[in-house]
Design a protein around this motif. Structure first.
Motif, PDB file in Angstrom:
ATOM      1  N   TYR A 123      -2.943   0.536  -2.909  1.00 29.16           N
ATOM      2  CA  TYR A 123      -2.764  -1.093  -2.299  1.00 29.16           C
ATOM      3  C   TYR A 123      -3.140  -1.333  -0.921  1.00 29.16           C
ATOM      4  O   TYR A 123      -4.051  -2.315  -0.698  1.00 29.16           O
ATOM      5  N   ALA A 124      -3.496   0.158  -0.338  1.00 19.81           N
ATOM      6  CA  ALA A 124      -4.340  -0.361   1.532  1.00 19.81           C
ATOM      7  C   ALA A 124      -5.250  -0.555   1.569  1.00 19.81           C
ATOM      8  O   ALA A 124      -4.981  -1.756   1.502  1.00 19.81           O
ATOM      9  N   GLN A 125      -5.642   0.424   0.426  1.00 21.05           N
ATOM     10  CA  GLN A 125      -7.332  -0.074   0.114  1.00 21.05           C
ATOM     11  C   GLN A 125      -7.707  -1.587  -0.442  1.00 21.05           C
ATOM     12  O   GLN A 125      -8.692  -2.109   0.412  1.00 21.05           O
ATOM     13  N   LEU A 126      -6.868  -1.757  -1.274  1.00 20.01           N
ATOM     14  CA  LEU A 126      -7.116  -3.087  -1.959  1.00 20.01           C
ATOM     15  C   LEU A 126      -7.266  -3.979  -1.110  1.00 20.01           C
ATOM     16  O   LEU A 126      -7.914  -5.202  -1.008  1.00 20.01           O
ATOM     17  N   ILE A 127      -5.822  -3.914  -0.185  1.00 22.83           N
ATOM     18  CA  ILE A 127      -5.827  -5.134   0.708  1.00 22.83           C
ATOM     19  C   ILE A 127      -6.865  -5.469   1.877  1.00 22.83           C
ATOM     20  O   ILE A 127      -7.490  -5.974   2.038  1.00 22.83           O
ATOM     21  N   ALA A 128      -7.577  -4.392   2.423  1.00 20.89           N
ATOM     22  CA  ALA A 128      -8.336  -4.105   3.399  1.00 20.89           C
ATOM     23  C   ALA A 128      -9.302  -4.291   3.016  1.00 20.89           C
ATOM     24  O   ALA A 128     -10.101  -5.133   3.580  1.00 20.89           O
ATOM     25  N   GLY A 178     -10.307  -4.637  -0.279  1.00 15.94           N
ATOM     26  CA  GLY A 178     -10.581  -5.534  -1.659  1.00 15.94           C
ATOM     27  C   GLY A 178     -11.052  -5.128  -2.912  1.00 15.94           C
ATOM     28  O   GLY A 178     -10.882  -3.121  -2.334  1.00 15.94           O
ATOM     29  N   PRO A 179     -10.945  -5.063  -4.000  1.00 12.32           N
ATOM     30  CA  PRO A 179     -11.155  -4.202  -5.331  1.00 12.32           C
ATOM     31  C   PRO A 179     -12.503  -3.364  -5.173  1.00 12.32           C
ATOM     32  O   PRO A 179     -14.248  -4.067  -4.760  1.00 12.32           O
ATOM     33  N   SER A 180     -12.325  -1.730  -5.533  1.00  9.55           N
ATOM     34  CA  SER A 180     -13.763  -1.233  -5.023  1.00  9.55           C
ATOM     35  C   SER A 180     -12.992   0.462  -5.513  1.00  9.55           C
ATOM     36  O   SER A 180     -11.966   0.564  -6.175  1.00  9.55           O
ATOM     37  N   PRO A 181     -14.026   1.152  -6.218  1.00 12.35           N
ATOM     38  CA  PRO A 181     -13.915   2.575  -6.622  1.00 12.35           C
ATOM     39  C   PRO A 181     -12.884   3.348  -6.072  1.00 12.35           C
ATOM     40  O   PRO A 181     -12.451   3.990  -6.353  1.00 12.35           O
ATOM     41  N   GLU A 182     -13.287   2.948  -4.647  1.00 14.24           N
ATOM     42  CA  GLU A 182     -12.564   4.063  -4.022  1.00 14.24           C
ATOM     43  C   GLU A 182     -10.524   3.596  -4.129  1.00 14.24           C
ATOM     44  O   GLU A 182      -9.937   4.254  -3.890  1.00 14.24           O
ATOM     45  N   ALA A 183     -10.380   2.311  -4.161  1.00 13.12           N
ATOM     46  CA  ALA A 183      -9.624   1.800  -4.182  1.00 13.12           C
ATOM     47  C   ALA A 183      -8.354   2.194  -5.635  1.00 13.12           C
ATOM     48  O   ALA A 183      -7.241   1.837  -5.424  1.00 13.12           O
ATOM     49  N   LEU A 184      -9.319   2.810  -6.506  1.00 15.24           N
ATOM     50  CA  LEU A 184      -8.402   2.524  -7.580  1.00 15.24           C
ATOM     51  C   LEU A 184      -7.777   4.019  -7.605  1.00 15.24           C
ATOM     52  O   LEU A 184      -8.380   4.723  -7.310  1.00 15.24           O
ATOM     53  N   VAL A 185      -6.584   3.995  -8.053  1.00 16.04           N
ATOM     54  CA  VAL A 185      -5.746   5.393  -8.778  1.00 16.04           C
ATOM     55  C   VAL A 185      -6.457   5.722 -10.470  1.00 16.04           C
ATOM     56  O   VAL A 185      -6.289   5.167 -11.010  1.00 16.04           O
TER      57      VAL A 185
END
Lengths: 374, 853
Positions: free
Chosen positions: A138-143, A145-152
């Motif tokens: 969620y930190a990545q996601l919020i910072a 936005g959606p990206s493959p790196e934010a995916l777990v």
């Protein structure tokens, strides 16, 4: 993170600091030997051919003569069906009463086929979609936005990318809406990721082995759409007394080695007694079929018989004389049988007084059990 | 002149395919098929258009048709295939074997001999142990012979089992698949059988090999030929056979083979150039008259020996014909069993391969290996599709996609199990795992339909009929009953002979399990006892059922009577025996059967002490007695039994009336009502009086359940035993004795059970009841309301209103009546306040709650 055990070449593995190793580690030697001699055709991304996987599960000798221990003691046809299912790209559902080796077989199948039994999703009532599909950092996601790196990634995703077998335990405990997330994965072998407008397509070798038991209350039956995508193999409880004794003995030996009990392994007769008690109470009738018995409410599965014996060994080793006696077994035996204090206690007492009392060579066990009640 | 022997496995579909190719290659001008020679009279029907397997050849002694020998044939049976091949090409075909006529006569002689042996044994004053020993010896000899016969019946199966194969059918298919060309298997089988027979007749030889078994010498390896024999098992088998043939048991096999050889020699003499012999594999070596191997030829008896053996054999007169048969009976032969598992599956394989062969011929190709595998695939897919269809018939889920998946799974399984094509095991597993969600029980519920199938064969109309069938047909014509498959209703008047005869006919048919007509129940008693209505519907399956029943008799009467006697043995309770009596009496079975039935009934009645049984049986007995009297044939035996049971009930009725919950009490009340009705139909005043006496006695006992007391009171009132006043008196008596209110409510329920208008005007009774209600305390009253409500449930609206009217008039009429209420003060306003409550209870009208305290 798992610690690897110190590798040893003998079949009696040197004990490691971990309580229980994964199948692919514990039996690394057997698997290596099998794969070395494996000249049979293999589906893509399978580490072992179906034929040799069968050998691994049922035990026997490799063409060059190496002994393979049996992992499943029971009808070989069930193992044939399980392996054939995986080979045909159908998902496998292992179904049956608790304690009939479903998870055990699932683990070993994954170990043999993909070399990795850790892609595991434990199904509970609280399991949600993210366990089956993916979740977000969620930190990545919020910072960003959606990206493959934010995916777990979930184990399913990892299995699909790598072409490995994914295990889902206790599928029927998972809520129906979450279960249905598997439908698309199984039929189209893709996992769409709408948020990223992309998808993960499964590599060859991906498959799902699910286990489910049919005894619990609060079970979410698979929807017919989902059930249709599985091949259901029912694992029955051990058919004969001897089979069950073999299973118990094997497992007790293995666990004994792992836990390093300062006690000698129990004699076959001790085991036979315990297994007889379990079988008779399970079936509701004595082994010779002549006397009917009240059945307790618990499942009295083979796994519980194993743990009764293990407990006994621990007691004997740490608190007792180093030799397994009836007194050591009695407490855990009663504990395994009497789960519901009201009804089961009655059934157990009846069994003890009418059946156990009259058996000649069971006097010690009978007395030990009687003492517990008093 | 060449003779080619094709030793087959009975009902082996694989053998059939191979046989067709082999016959085409050999191009015979005469075909001999193993089977009873009596069949030659009717073999021409094989070519008939209407003939459709599964059918069977039946040969029966004319003096005793019950003792028929049955030879079934399926589409895929090699013998059938051979016969059809012959007729299609206008080649003569005959059955060869020892005639059943001789066989039965010889069996009679053997039986007599065995009986004599036991008798002599018994009369010779031997010690008891010796007698038992000798009797056991006879039995063992018989068992040994049976074991040997079962090996002879299916020697290939025996070999297969010894090769570790659990199922001979699969083994056979595999061996045939692996052969280079289909016809090549027959010489292999012949060799194997020769070895087997030599082994079994030479126990010593095999014992030597058994002891040398550990030597893996090349000679031993060679002995274990391509079929994988297990020498040790063979040796054990050999010993068994040696013991059997050396014992005192008569063995028919040498005679049979001699007969076959005689027919073969005659065929050779007749000038045929290429003779094909199709027989069970076991017999093949015995028919090799012109073997090139001198050792083999030496084993075959000479013509003179055979003739001597067959000379002057006893015989009985026999007849033969064809009968329709079913798939489910395909594994049954009279004599020794040749098991056929999953006939529907075999039929499917056969049909598909025939179709493929036919198409190939049209296209001018020959069936290649791959094509053969494809036919298996087709059959497999059809099998699974049928499984899905049956599941859907049972309202279970079975998607078409799953059928595809299960077919692929079956192939996968076959591959893991090292098979080229899926066989029945693989298909079963696939069906269970993919279509039935792993549940064996679901598969088992469709297994019979799927694997065996309900197929019924057909025979030409002009084929001769079996004796029982002839008899039934004759009766049918005499009684002018039409054989139709559409339902029809038929009214019978039992006062006329024609009606009586038809009724008997239908009942006897029901006994032999061919219920051509079913009695219509709806307008039963209303029409009086002399009318019967039946619904007729012919089911083609009855033809086969009639064949089954032939075992029991040659006429309908005989068959029905014997089957009833068989049912009697299986009947366990008095109630089931009574049911049998009720069916047997109107069917007018023969004296033997009726004597047996009555004896059993009498014994059961004497032995059983259960009053409930008696209560259930009495109405049925009364009906039976009445039936006898209306048809002018009263039966004294029945009357005696009736009396005995009646006495029992009179003496001990109270036993079943005590300590009952209301629902059990209800059942007893129904039985009691039926009993009264039954006695009424017998129009026997004395018995009725006795019964009512007993009822009265029971009603007055303290322990009797109040529900029953109420019901009995009602009966006694209805039958005019008790007057209004008496009734009211009894109820007052109860109330007076401080009986708990619940029990009074129970009494009322029993009393009103089954409703009826008569109670509506029982003023006296209602007054008592009313008073009691009025004196109840509030809580008790409320507690009782549901029970009271229930008591009046069976009353219709009109009746309730009428009752309400009665109640309203109770107090208006009071001033005119002389009834003095036993000392309870009459409070008019209170009484009036009660009326709406009573109305509410009785008519369901809503309560105007007007709290006037």
């Amino acid at each position: 993170m798992t610690k690897k055990s110190s590798t040893s070449k003998t079949s009696a593995q040197a004990p490691s600091a971990v309580i229980r190793q994964h199948a692919e580690q514990e039996y690394a030697e057997e698997l290596a030997a099998i794969r070395e001699e494996d000249n049979f055709p293999k589906p893509e991304n399978w580490l072992t051919s179906p034929k040799m996987t069968l050998l691994y599960l049922l035990g026997g000798k490799t063409p060059k003569g190496k002994e393979i221990s049996p992992k499943y003691v029971g009808d070989p046809r069930l193992m044939e069906m399980a392996i054939a299912t995986l080979a045909t790209d159908r998902a496998l559902l292992l179904y049956g009463l608790p304690g009939t080796a479903k998870s055990w077989v699932s683990e070993h199948l994954a170990a043999a086929v993909s070399g990795d039994s850790t892609l595991l999703i434990q199904g509970t009532a609280g399991t949600d979609e993210s366990a089956l599909r993916y979740s977000w950092n969620y930190a990545q996601l919020i910072a960003n936005g959606p990206s493959p790196e934010a995916l777990v990634e979930s184990p399913t995703m990892r299995g699909m990318r790598a072409g490995k077998v994914v295990r889902v335990e206790e599928l029927t405990r998972v809520g129906s809406d979450v279960q249905d997330a598997l439908i698309t994965i199984l039929s189209e072998k893709t996992l769409p990721i709408p948020e990223l407008s992309s998808e993960v397509q499964a590599q060859k070798g991906f498959n799902i082995i699910a286990t489910a038991n049919n005894r619990d209350r609060g079970v979410n039956e698979l929807s017919s759409a989902l059930a249709r995508r599985f091949n259901t193999v029912v694992l029955p409880p051990p058919a004969t007394l001897e089979d069950e004794v073999t299973i118990v003995r094997r497992r007790v030996e293995q666990l004994g080695r792992a836990f390093e009990y300062p006690v000698e392994t129990p004699a076959a007769d001790e085991l036979r007694r315990i297994v007889t008690i379990f079988r008779e109470l399970r079936a509701g009738v004595t082994l010779d079929g002549k006397t009917k018995i009240k059945q307790p409410s618990g499942t009295l599965s083979t796994a519980e018989a194993i743990s009764v014996v293990n407990n006994g060994l621990a007691c004997a080793g740490y608190f007792g004389s180093g030799k397994l006696t009836a007194a050591d077994l009695a407490t855990s035996l009663v504990g395994a049988i009497v789960k519901d204090p009201a009804a089961d206690a009655v059934a157990w007492r009846e069994y003890r007084q009418t059946i156990m009392k009259n058996r000649e060579d069971w006097k010690d066990l009978f007395n030990a059990c009687k003492e517990i009640d008093e | 002149m060449t003779v080619s022997i094709f030793g087959i496995r009975h009902h082996g579909a694989g053998c059939s395919r191979a046989l067709v190719s082999a016959l085409e290659e050999f191009n015979p001008d005469l075909i001999l098929v193993e089977g009873p020679p009596e069949g030659n009279d009717v073999v021409k029907y094989v070519a008939a258009k209407e003939m459709r397997p599964p059918v069977a050849l039946i040969v029966y002694p004319e003096a005793d048709p019950k003792r028929a020998a049955i030879y079934p044939f399926a589409d895929f049976s090699p013998e059938w295939v051979a016969l059809r091949y012959a007729f299609a090409r206008n080649i003569p075909a005959q059955f060869v074997d020892l005639p059943v006529a001789n066989r039965y006569a010889i069996e009679d002689v053997i039986e007599a001999k065995n009986a004599n042996r036991s008798q002599e044994n018994a009369s010779e004053n031997n010690q008891a142990e010796e007698q038992v020993e000798i009797a056991e010896q006879i039995e063992n000899d018989q068992e040994d012979l049976e074991l040997v016969e079962s090996i002879r019946e299916d020697p290939l199966g025996t070999l297969a089992r010894m090769a570790g194969e659990t199922d001979p059918q699969r083994w056979e298919e595999r061996v045939i698949e692996q052969a280079t060309r289909p016809g090549a298997i027959f010489p292999i089988f012949l060799d194997a059988m020769t070895e087997l027979r030599r082994a079994m007749s030479d126990a010593e030889c095999w014992q030597k090999i058994e002891t040398n078994n550990d030597d893996e010498s090349p000679e031993n390896e060679r002995e274990e030929n391509a079929l994988g024999l297990d020498l040790v098992a063979l040796a054990k088998l050999a010993q068994t056979v040696a013991r059997a043939s050396g014992g005192n048991v008569e063995d028919l096999e040498p005679l049979r083979e001699a007969a076959m050889r005689r027919s073969l020699r005659a065929a050779i003499k007749s000038g045929a150039q290429r003779i094909a012999v199709v027989c069970g594999a076991w017999h093949a070596p015995a028919l090799e008259l012109d073997s090139t191997d001198p050792k083999r030829r030496a084993l075959i008896p000479k013509k003179s020996d055979d003739d001597a053996l067959l000379a002057k054999l006893p015989k009985v007169k026999t007849s033969a014909t064809w009968i329709p048969w079913t798939n489910s009976r395909l594994d049954r032969r009279t004599g020794y069993g040749a098991g056929v598992e999953a006939p529907a599956w075999l039929a499917e394989i056969w049909r598909v391969s025939e179709e493929a062969a036919r198409l190939d011929k049209i296209c001018g190709k020959s069936t290649s290996e791959r094509d053969r595998a494809r036919t298996y695939d087709d059959a497999a897919t059809t099998f699974l599709a049928r499984a899905a269809r049956f599941l859907r018939d049972d309202k279970l889920q079975a998607a078409a996609a799953n059928v595809v998946d299960s077919a692929r799974f079956a192939n996968s399984l076959a591959a893991i199990r090292m098979r080229a094509t899926p066989n029945l095991d693989d298909l079963r597993d696939a069906a269970v795992v993919v279509l039935c969600n792993g549940e064996q029980t679901i598969y088992r519920s469709i297994q019979q339909r799927l694997e065996v199938g309900g197929e019924l064969g057909a025979i030409p109309q002009d084929a001769p009929a079996t004796p029982l069938a002839k008899n039934i047909e004759a009766e049918r014509k005499r009684l002018r009953i039409k054989r139709e498959e559409l339902s029809r209703n038929l009214d019978l008047d039992l006062r006329e002979e024609a009606g009586r005869e038809k009724s008997k006919f239908f009942r006897r048919m029901a006994f032999i399990n061919a219920p051509w007509a079913i009695p219509r129940e709806d307008e039963r008693r209303a029409q009086g006892d002399f009318r019967e209505t039946w619904t007729l519907k012919w089911n083609p399956e009855y033809d086969v059922v009639i064949v089954d029943a032939s075992k029991y008799g040659a006429t309908l009467l005989e068959a029905a009577s014997n089957m009833a006697a068989a049912e009697l043995i299986k009947a366990e309770s008095l109630a089931s025996v009574m049911a049998l009596v009720e069916r047997a009496l109107p069917a007018e079975l023969n004296d033997e059967a009726m004597a047996l039935i009555f004896r059993r009934l009498r014994d059961d009645v004497a032995v059983s002490s259960d009053v409930n049984d008696a209560l259930t049986a009495l109405p049925a007995l009364a009906r039976a007695l009445r039936y006898g009297s209306t048809r002018g044939r009263a039966d004294s035996r029945l009357a005696t039994i009736f009396d005995a049971l009646f006495e029992r009930v009179l003496l001990r009725l109270h036993e079943v009336c005590v300590n009952l919950t209301d629902d059990l009490a209800e059942r007893v009340v129904e039985q009691l009502a039926k009993l009264v009705d039954a006695v009424m139909t017998l129009e026997d005043d004395e018995r009725l009086a006795q019964l009512l006496d007993t009822y009265e006695r029971v009603a007055l006992e303290t322990l009797t359940s109040k529900f029953i007391v109420g019901a009995l009171a009602r009966t006694l009132y209805d039958r005019k035993r008790w007057s209004d006043e008496r009734l009211a008196e009894k109820l007052a008596f109860f109330i007076g004795r401080a009986t708990p209110p619940l029990e009074i409510a129970s009494w009322l329920q029993g009393f009103l059970y089954g409703a009826g208008q008569t109670v509506l005007w029982l003023d006296a009774l209602w007054r008592v009841f009313d008073l009691w209600l009025a004196n109840l305390e509030e809580e008790v009253f409320i507690e009782l309301l549901p029970l009271l409500r229930r008591a009046f449930e069976s009353f219709s609206d009109t009746e309730r209103r009428a009752l309400g009217q009665t109640v309203a008039n109770l107090y208006a009429a009071r001033s005119h009546s002389d009834v003095a209420d036993a000392g309870s003060p009459w409070d008019d306003p209170n009484a009036r306040a009660l009326i709406p409550i009573l109305e509410f209870i009785l008519s369901g009208k809503s309560l105007d709650v007007d709290h006037k305290e």
